[in-house]
Design a protein around this motif. Structure first.
Motif, PDB file in Angstrom:
ATOM      1  N   VAL A 493      -6.540 -14.834   8.854  1.00  0.00           N
ATOM      2  CA  VAL A 493      -5.908 -14.830   7.674  1.00  0.00           C
ATOM      3  C   VAL A 493      -6.584 -15.200   6.472  1.00  0.00           C
ATOM      4  N   LEU A 494      -6.074 -14.706   5.542  1.00  0.00           N
ATOM      5  CA  LEU A 494      -6.547 -15.087   4.221  1.00  0.00           C
ATOM      6  C   LEU A 494      -5.856 -15.438   2.957  1.00  0.00           C
ATOM      7  N   PHE A 495      -5.371 -16.485   2.434  1.00  0.00           N
ATOM      8  CA  PHE A 495      -4.633 -17.051   1.278  1.00  0.00           C
ATOM      9  C   PHE A 495      -5.393 -17.225   0.049  1.00  0.00           C
ATOM     10  N   THR A 496      -5.450 -16.565  -1.023  1.00  0.00           N
ATOM     11  CA  THR A 496      -6.001 -16.699  -2.471  1.00  0.00           C
ATOM     12  C   THR A 496      -4.973 -16.727  -3.520  1.00  0.00           C
ATOM     13  N   THR A 497      -5.477 -17.344  -4.775  1.00  0.00           N
ATOM     14  CA  THR A 497      -4.450 -17.376  -5.729  1.00  0.00           C
ATOM     15  C   THR A 497      -5.021 -16.365  -6.797  1.00  0.00           C
ATOM     16  N   ILE A 498      -5.975 -15.475  -6.311  1.00  0.00           N
ATOM     17  CA  ILE A 498      -6.609 -14.672  -7.357  1.00  0.00           C
ATOM     18  C   ILE A 498      -6.121 -13.301  -7.186  1.00  0.00           C
ATOM     19  N   ASP A 499      -6.447 -12.197  -7.897  1.00  0.00           N
ATOM     20  CA  ASP A 499      -6.103 -10.797  -7.810  1.00  0.00           C
ATOM     21  C   ASP A 499      -6.950 -10.228  -6.680  1.00  0.00           C
ATOM     22  N   LEU A 500      -6.617  -9.129  -6.180  1.00  0.00           N
ATOM     23  CA  LEU A 500      -7.245  -8.370  -5.123  1.00  0.00           C
ATOM     24  C   LEU A 500      -8.482  -7.909  -6.046  1.00  0.00           C
ATOM     25  N   MET A 549       3.540 -17.029   6.423  1.00  0.00           N
ATOM     26  CA  MET A 549       2.703 -16.567   7.538  1.00  0.00           C
ATOM     27  C   MET A 549       3.664 -15.753   8.180  1.00  0.00           C
ATOM     28  N   ASN A 550       5.051 -15.884   8.602  1.00  0.00           N
ATOM     29  CA  ASN A 550       5.704 -15.405   9.421  1.00  0.00           C
ATOM     30  C   ASN A 550       6.222 -13.981   8.843  1.00  0.00           C
ATOM     31  N   LYS A 551       6.470 -13.900   7.535  1.00  0.00           N
ATOM     32  CA  LYS A 551       6.550 -12.756   6.571  1.00  0.00           C
ATOM     33  C   LYS A 551       5.415 -11.905   6.298  1.00  0.00           C
ATOM     34  N   LEU A 552       4.169 -12.626   6.388  1.00  0.00           N
ATOM     35  CA  LEU A 552       2.966 -11.714   6.313  1.00  0.00           C
ATOM     36  C   LEU A 552       2.739 -10.898   7.715  1.00  0.00           C
ATOM     37  N   LYS A 553       2.928 -11.727   8.701  1.00  0.00           N
ATOM     38  CA  LYS A 553       2.814 -10.963  10.230  1.00  0.00           C
ATOM     39  C   LYS A 553       3.836 -10.044  10.568  1.00  0.00           C
ATOM     40  N   LEU A 554       5.053 -10.366   9.906  1.00  0.00           N
ATOM     41  CA  LEU A 554       6.132  -9.223  10.356  1.00  0.00           C
ATOM     42  C   LEU A 554       5.742  -8.168   9.535  1.00  0.00           C
ATOM     43  N   ARG A 555       5.151  -8.056   8.475  1.00  0.00           N
ATOM     44  CA  ARG A 555       4.758  -6.936   7.659  1.00  0.00           C
ATOM     45  C   ARG A 555       3.478  -6.265   8.233  1.00  0.00           C
ATOM     46  N   ASN A 556       2.637  -6.844   9.410  1.00  0.00           N
ATOM     47  CA  ASN A 556       1.752  -6.166   9.839  1.00  0.00           C
ATOM     48  C   ASN A 556       0.412  -6.512   8.892  1.00  0.00           C
ATOM     49  N   MET A 557       0.508  -7.440   7.931  1.00  0.00           N
ATOM     50  CA  MET A 557      -0.504  -7.726   7.071  1.00  0.00           C
ATOM     51  C   MET A 557      -1.492  -8.898   7.501  1.00  0.00           C
ATOM     52  N   ASN A 558      -2.692  -9.116   6.857  1.00  0.00           N
ATOM     53  CA  ASN A 558      -3.413 -10.364   7.200  1.00  0.00           C
ATOM     54  C   ASN A 558      -4.071 -11.150   5.794  1.00  0.00           C
ATOM     55  N   ALA A 559      -3.422 -10.833   4.616  1.00  0.00           N
ATOM     56  CA  ALA A 559      -4.037 -11.565   3.547  1.00  0.00           C
ATOM     57  C   ALA A 559      -3.061 -11.655   2.281  1.00  0.00           C
ATOM     58  N   LEU A 560      -2.910 -12.661   1.710  1.00  0.00           N
ATOM     59  CA  LEU A 560      -2.112 -12.694   0.347  1.00  0.00           C
ATOM     60  C   LEU A 560      -2.964 -13.137  -0.651  1.00  0.00           C
ATOM     61  N   PHE A 561      -2.511 -12.429  -2.013  1.00  0.00           N
ATOM     62  CA  PHE A 561      -3.387 -12.339  -3.145  1.00  0.00           C
ATOM     63  C   PHE A 561      -2.307 -13.025  -4.166  1.00  0.00           C
ATOM     64  N   GLY A 562      -2.784 -13.510  -5.228  1.00  0.00           N
ATOM     65  CA  GLY A 562      -1.855 -13.975  -6.359  1.00  0.00           C
ATOM     66  C   GLY A 562      -0.807 -15.135  -5.861  1.00  0.00           C
ATOM     67  N   LEU A 563      -1.342 -15.853  -4.885  1.00  0.00           N
ATOM     68  CA  LEU A 563      -0.250 -16.771  -4.389  1.00  0.00           C
ATOM     69  C   LEU A 563       0.099 -17.997  -5.615  1.00  0.00           C
ATOM     70  N   HIS A 564       1.321 -18.326  -5.559  1.00  0.00           N
ATOM     71  CA  HIS A 564       1.887 -18.940  -6.643  1.00  0.00           C
ATOM     72  C   HIS A 564       3.103 -19.976  -6.058  1.00  0.00           C
ATOM     73  N   ILE A 565       2.775 -21.230  -5.649  1.00  0.00           N
ATOM     74  CA  ILE A 565       3.761 -21.966  -5.231  1.00  0.00           C
ATOM     75  C   ILE A 565       4.462 -22.938  -6.020  1.00  0.00           C
ATOM     76  N   GLN A 566       5.707 -23.042  -6.476  1.00  0.00           N
ATOM     77  CA  GLN A 566       6.306 -23.894  -7.283  1.00  0.00           C
ATOM     78  C   GLN A 566       7.166 -24.816  -6.836  1.00  0.00           C
ATOM     79  N   ILE A 567       7.266 -25.953  -7.090  1.00  0.00           N
ATOM     80  CA  ILE A 567       8.033 -26.962  -6.651  1.00  0.00           C
ATOM     81  C   ILE A 567       8.751 -27.680  -7.632  1.00  0.00           C
ATOM     82  N   SER A 568      10.174 -27.380  -8.020  1.00  0.00           N
ATOM     83  CA  SER A 568      10.848 -27.843  -8.721  1.00  0.00           C
ATOM     84  C   SER A 568      11.653 -28.951  -8.471  1.00  0.00           C
ATOM     85  N   VAL A 569      11.932 -29.965  -9.347  1.00  0.00           N
ATOM     86  CA  VAL A 569      12.789 -31.297  -8.878  1.00  0.00           C
ATOM     87  C   VAL A 569      14.127 -31.281  -9.738  1.00  0.00           C
ATOM     88  N   GLY A 570      15.128 -31.647  -8.996  1.00  0.00           N
ATOM     89  CA  GLY A 570      16.365 -31.865  -9.635  1.00  0.00           C
ATOM     90  C   GLY A 570      16.798 -33.398  -9.273  1.00  0.00           C
TER      91      GLY A 570
END
Length: 956
Positions: A493-500, A549-570
């Protein structure tokens, strides 16, 4: 370099009534630059005054021209009392300082007031005359071009990529100074808005100076952020990629210089293909790789290189005192030259690259840090904030090094602030780049020496090959031979923050995948609060990755592009939101199924429940495989060399040394012929997680969505397009919510936001939503805010006439008519300017970049209910922002804004006092563009509609 700034005030129109006795206004204008102010004559009793003033001339240094905006204030003259302010206009002079930019700023600008909004318009002419000054000690950076786009701009090619540039400036926030207690809200807002404008100009000038020192002439992927630290102060930060850009000659065919996506599915993200003996020019100039070439990047920064055999130290401080960046720990046949060195931090804010630029991708690297804010005592010494970001970047650099990579691409930084606590985040994709794009020199495009472009790996799968040593991996992973070339190893499996990458081989279509998480925390102050947040962060990030990872495998896919993770604090919660575009890369192995395991297999009822969930998961995977048309070709061993190892052998070979093969043989978790991904049900939370996984419904039939510029698997771009923006606010009413309850509320909020777009665009199917950008914030204790903007495109046969578009009032079929006959907008006329978050427009060719638009607005109201509540207030404010952006672009002579984004949208409300305040920062690239078949910008263009805003008050 001294210069002369000239401004002329022509006329005004649609001014508000300031004299109740006559229902008219006695208006005059103050024109201010620096410490010099001019005034026009008073035009008595008119709502449409004609001043036709003389040219007001300011003799200033070019440093001031970059730092200061031209400030135009419209006032109502009163004989016996103080003059009443109608509104202001801030005009950025920087676009006039480039040789290729516009020579004059001319047009109608909305007059903006932070309390009342837009209050009419004013017609202004602005010119700049610069005198040559080659003083090496000058502090201006005139001539350096800035681009918000994260790819090399159309109409340019990069002769050289120098590397990472960053800068920040700090100051005290006027909102929290003692004088705020005795001055009006308007004065406070205007002081704040002016200071932010000054800091933004100073920051851009300092970034430009660094680029000039490195030998560059442009900043690509320019990302500017505002950190509102409350009483601690105000920080304006920026990062970007320094480049040397060459303008594509006018003799180059337009279709080669500035392509939009091609119909065959190979979208040249930088506008052009790899060089060949007969191909078009590349946006990256190919460079010689001989040993006599000078070192890449900036010669002003010392670089050294250690041999790979002696490099075992991963400490953050190099032993040599220089910028040590070793080669990968094992030789790579795909690297014909030594790895590049780009100063202290080999980071690139670009997300799209030409074929061949990206050699290998290692994976996502990220770092977070929790800091306690201290008051900024001296604005001239921002060492504390610099040191914080230095730590984060060093950590990112060490992570990339551990992956055997010498660079980080798709790099970005962000903050989340609540009271005195600040979370600093940085992320990117560890990668190995082709060094021939980063050396000085020039290779003739028509060269027949193809040895420079030889690569043992096919371009469609080379970037997937692992850059780290499979015998000494930094983490346990399952590797297999590439399913495309079968020469080198790839991860499962491959995770990236770039475009395909444009050359990547993809099976089926992609889709948007989101992970959402909400965690409660106790209210605390100071160090106790920071410690609690620090303890929560690793677990939140782990859970977000697990969901992805769960949602990726549920869709029968093996790579993520444009990954953006945001943590917001309150104050009492932490929100996590991860967005990415899932795809099936043919080079990677097919994902295994999801196996459900329970802790009490002897319980028949529990076992039946597990079997039921297992069946639902298997059915969902099969359905998604058909929905996204994922049918990878069957591999045969004829002519493909050695067979691919079985998955079972793979897991034994590459399992970490702490685990024995005996333990592995005790578990039979295989699902079909592939390895299974195990989800264990051990408590109520696990059941809820699996339930939410199964209820995450795909888009309705005919809709496709992604958060990247190009939708994987869909390449027939059409002329029916619309941009949309939405801000949704939800107020929690139940104080006894649990983590699971908050998770459901947060998930429903995001899902309903998407569903609202699907509903509004239901008549447009088949429809694709691209570049979906979600941002979440917790501005108050019980308030959750989600803002979202994106870009919708339709197939040509679904748009028969422009009346079918959702917002026909914003359409204009002919640019020339739009420029000559402005449309009415909320009492003011604004030239229709196209706006898109993409770096291009389908079927449209960009012929000139006019400069960046970087604007910050503050809006406050004491009549929230009368303006329609939060929904009406936000809707009108964002509509006004659109109007002002369009007016400034039109005044530069442009007809479109590309790479548009809303970086900040801070909303504070007090319904009990009928008050609200909102701060918005928007940016983009102002351009002139024409149809592919036309040569002049007066030709008819694509129909583009924009929604202003969809703001909603949520209630539990």
């Amino acid at each position: 370099m001294p210069g002369k700034l000239k401004a002329k005030i022509v006329a005004g129109r649609h001014l508000p009534v300031m004299d109740r006795a006559s229902d008219l206004t006695d208006a005059f204008v103050e024109v201010k630059f620096g410490n010099t102010t001019f005034k026009t004559d008073v035009c008595h009793k008119s709502l449409n005054p004609q001043w036709n003033s003389e040219w007001f001339k300011f003799e200033v240094d070019d440093e001031d021209l970059q730092d200061e905006p031209l400030q135009i204030t419209v006032l109502d003259h009163d004989t016996y009392s103080a003059n009443d302010a109608i509104g202001k206009v801030y005009i950025d002079i920087d676009p006039l300082l480039c040789t290729e930019a516009a020579s004059v700023i001319s047009g109608w600008f909305p007059i903006y007031d932070t309390i009342h909004g837009i209050r009419g318009e004013i017609n202004v002419l602005v010119k700049v005359e610069l005198f040559n000054d080659l003083n090496r000690f000058r502090q201006s950076s005139c001539g350096v071009k800035f681009f918000c786009t994260t790819s090399i701009p159309r109409c340019y090619r990069a002769a050289m990529v120098h590397g990472f540039v960053e800068e920040l400036v700090v100051n005290e926030d006027p909102e929290y100074q003692w004088i705020d207690r005795i001055r009006t809200p308007r004065a406070s807002n205007e002081a704040r808005q002016r200071l932010i404008s000054l800091m933004s100009g100073e920051l851009q000038r300092k970034i430009g100076l660094k680029v000039l020192e490195m030998g560059g002439n442009a900043v690509v992927g320019y990302l500017q952020c505002f950190d509102l630290e409350g009483e601690s102060g105000l920080v304006v930060r920026a990062i970007g990629t320094a480049c040397t850009l060459d303008k594509v000659s006018s003799g180059t065919p337009a279709s080669n210089a500035c392509n939009s996506p091609s119909k065959d599915g190979k979208e040249p993200v930088f506008g052009e293909d790899l060089p060949s003996s007969s191909g078009p020019p590349t946006p990256f100039r190919a460079l010689p790789t001989s040993s006599s070439s000078p070192p890449p990047f900036s010669p002003s920064k010392p670089c050294s290189r250690q041999s790979s055999s002696s490099d075992t130290d991963l400490s953050l401080t190099p032993k040599t005192g220089k910028n040590t960046w070793p080669r990968p720990p094992f030789p790579l046949s795909s690297l014909p030259t030594p790895t590049p060195h780009c100063g202290e931090f080999p980071f690139f804010t670009l997300t799209s690259f030409p074929p061949g630029f990206l050699v290998h991708v290692g994976g996502v690297v990220s770092a977070r840090s929790v800091k306690l804010l201290d008051r900024i005592h001296n604005p001239d010494e921002p060492e504390t904030r610099d040191a914080w970001w230095e730590e984060i970047r060093q950590e990112i650099k060490s992570h990339a090094k551990a992956l055997g990579c010498h660079a980080v691409v798709g790099y970005s930084e962000s903050t989340s602030i609540c009271e005195e606590v600040c979370i600093l985040s940085a992320s990117g994709t560890a990668a190995i780049l082709n060094p021939r794009y980063m050396r000085e020199g020039c290779l003739d495009i028509g060269s027949t020496d193809h040895r420079l472009f030889e690569d043992p790996s096919p371009p469609s799968c080379g970037f997937c090959h692992i850059p780290y040593d499979e015998l000494n991996m930094p983490f346990p992973a399952q590797l297999t031979y590439c399913y495309h070339c079968r020469r080198q190893k790839v991860p499962d499996v491959l995770f990236t923050t770039i475009d395909l990458p444009s050359e990547a081989a993809v099976t089926g279509k992609g889709c948007l995948i989101q992970a959402r998480l909400c965690r409660l925390k106790k209210k605390a102050q100071g160090e106790v609060n920071a410690t609690a947040i620090s303890n929560l962060l690793p677990f939140m990030e782990y859970e977000l990755h697990t969901q992805l990872m769960n949602k990726l495998k549920l869709r029968n896919m093996n790579a993520l592009f444009g990954l953006h993770i945001q943590i917001s604090v309150g104050e009492n919660m932490l929100l996590g939101l991860a967005s990415a575009t899932g795809v099936y890369l043919t080079a990677l192995p097919a994902p295994g199924g999801i196996q459900i395991a329970g802790k009490t297999p002897g319980d028949l009822s529990n076992e039946h429940h597990i079997l039921t969930i297992q069946k639902r998961i298997n059915d969902t995977i099969a359905k998604n495989k058909e929905l996204y048309q994922i049918n990878p070709p069957e591999l045969t061993e004829e002519g493909l060399g050695s067979p691919i190892p079985e998955p079972r052998q793979r897991s034994r070979l590459f399992r970490s040394h702490s685990e024995s093969s005996d333990e592995l043989s005790e578990l039979d978790l295989s699902h079909g012929k592939k390895d299974a991904f195990v989800l264990e049900i051990d408590d109520t939370d696990a059941v809820e997680d699996i339930h939410s996984l199964l209820t995450d419904a795909p888009p309705p039939t005919g809709f496709y969505s992604c958060n990247t510029e190009i939708m994987p698997g869909i390449y027939n771009w059409t002329s029916g397009i619309q941009m949309f923006t939405s801000v949704r606010v939800f107020r929690l009413s139940n104080a006894n919510l649990t983590n699971q309850g908050l998770n459901k509320i947060f998930t429903d909020l995001c899902e309903n936001l998407l569903k609202s777009f699907y509903f509004k665009l239901r008549s447009m199917i088949p429809c694709c939503l691209c570049h979906l950008n979600f941002t979440v914030a917790v501005p108050e204790e019980e308030l959750i805010q989600v803002r979202h903007f994106g870009f919708a495109e339709f197939h040509s046969f679904s748009i028969e006439n422009e009346e079918q578009l959702q917002f026909p009032l914003e359409l204009c079929a002919d640019v020339s008519s739009a420029n000559t006959q402005p449309r009415s907008f909320g009492g003011s006329s604004v030239t229709v300017v196209k706006m898109t978050p993409l770096s291009f427009l389908p079927g449209i060719r960009i012929i000139k970049y006019l400069g960046i638009i970087n604007m910050f607005f503050i809006r406050e109201t004491t009549s929230l209910r009368e303006e329609g509540g939060v929904s009406g207030f936000l809707h009108s404010f964002i509509a006004e922002v659109f109007a002002m952006v369009r007016a400034h672009v039109a005044a530069l002579g442009g007809n479109a804004v590309v790479s548009y984004s809303m970086k900040e949208c801070v909303l504070m409300e007090n319904p009990n006092k009928n008050q609200a305040q909102c701060l918005i920062n928007v940016s983009g690239d102002a351009v002139i563009c024409v149809r592919e078949t036309d040569q002049e910008p007066t030709a008819s263009m694509t129909n583009i509609g924009q929604t202003c805003c969809s703001a909603n008050d949520g209630a539990t």
